[in-house]
Design a protein around this motif. Structure first.
Motif, PDB file in Angstrom:
ATOM      1  N   ALA A 170       0.840  -1.194   0.000  1.00  0.00           N
ATOM      2  CA  ALA A 170       0.000   0.000   0.000  1.00  0.00           C
ATOM      3  C   ALA A 170       0.878   1.249   0.000  1.00  0.00           C
ATOM      4  CB  ALA A 170      -0.904   0.007   1.227  1.00  0.00           C
ATOM      5  N   SER A 189      -4.899  -0.896   7.640  1.00  0.00           N
ATOM      6  CA  SER A 189      -3.915  -1.686   6.888  1.00  0.00           C
ATOM      7  C   SER A 189      -2.920  -2.397   7.781  1.00  0.00           C
ATOM      8  CB  SER A 189      -3.148  -0.769   5.933  1.00  0.00           C
ATOM      9  OG  SER A 189      -2.322   0.125   6.666  1.00  0.00           O
ATOM     10  N   ALA A 194       3.639  -1.592   3.667  1.00  0.00           N
ATOM     11  CA  ALA A 194       3.147  -0.238   3.432  1.00  0.00           C
ATOM     12  C   ALA A 194       4.290   0.711   3.122  1.00  0.00           C
ATOM     13  CB  ALA A 194       2.361   0.259   4.645  1.00  0.00           C
TER      14      ALA A 194
END
Length: 248
Positions: A170, A189, A194
């Motif tokens: 992400a 998340s 990430a």
């Protein structure tokens, strides 16, 4: 009877070294690090030094000899294994040197796994001295007792970063035009790979913003009602991620 002092003492100097450490290994410290130990910290034979190798963890070592140009150490015992590092990339646009130095230092202290500097159209800088940048992150890790160093990548242009973006990661885009509240997006998340993307002094232009938003893995976030400087946005976002989805 008085209590036996802890060994190594908390005041022992701390250094990262390039070689893999093991009990009984001899380690030669040279260059600036040797000057720091011998001339600044004034270590002598028998004194403790804490070593980290960014591979196995943190080790206690004893000084065996202090020379004019080097310091010899003998590794005694492991103190801690290498820390687990959250799978977070910080992707900050390059800033003026002193401001980007601040980002490097604080991102290391806060626990970033990888720092990927970016070159955008409005960056006032387009180059980074990687050797100097690694020295900043290493010193920051030593001072805050990290047992792992963040990976530090060479600067890349924003278009190249987006073109090669991994499908499973992400990308949280700190968009000055607004987006989801950052804390909520980060919390949703938790546990997934990430990255956080922050901009330069002049912000992103419309084409860059559209390109970031077009990436399927991108989520625009807001860091609140105030416009933040580039270095503030990077550190605020990283601290918030660590507090909601990281290892805090």
């Amino acid at each position: 009877m008085p209590a036996t002092p802890a060994w190594p003492p908390k005041s022992a100097p701390r250094l990262f070294v390039a070689e893999t450490l093991a009990a009984g290994a001899a380690v030669r410290i040279e260059g600036n690090a040797a000057h720091y130990l011998a001339r600044v910290m004034r270590v002598a034979a028998g004194d403790a030094v804490i070593l980290c190798d960014d591979m196995t963890g943190e080790w206690a070592a004893r000084v065996t000899d202090v020379g004019k140009r080097d310091v010899m150490l003998e590794v005694a015992a492991m103190l801690r294994p290498r820390e687990a590092v959250p799978d977070l990339w910080l992707c900050p646009a390059l800033l003026k040197k002193d401001r980007f130095d601040f980002v490097l230092e604080k991102a290391t202290e806060l626990g970033a796994g990888l720092i990927q500097p970016l070159v955008t159209r409005r960056c006032v800088a387009d180059k980074l001295n990687l050797e100097r940048a690694r020295a900043i992150t290493t010193e920051a890790a030593e001072q805050c007792a990290r047992t792992a160093l963040p990976q530090l990548a060479e600067p890349v242009k924003l278009d190249a970063l987006l073109a090669d973006w991994p499908e499973s990661r992400a990308l949280f885009f700190a968009d000055e035009n607004g987006g989801e509240p950052a804390a909520e997006a980060f919390r949703d998340s938790k546990g997934a790979p990430a990255a956080i993307l922050t901009g330069p002094e002049g912000g992103f232009d419309d084409a860059e913003r559209a390109g970031i938003r077009a990436l399927p893995q991108s989520r625009s976030i807001t860091l609140g009602p105030r416009i933040l400087r580039g270095e503030t946005a990077a550190i605020a976002a990283l601290a918030l991620w660590m507090g909601t989805a990281g290892d805090w």
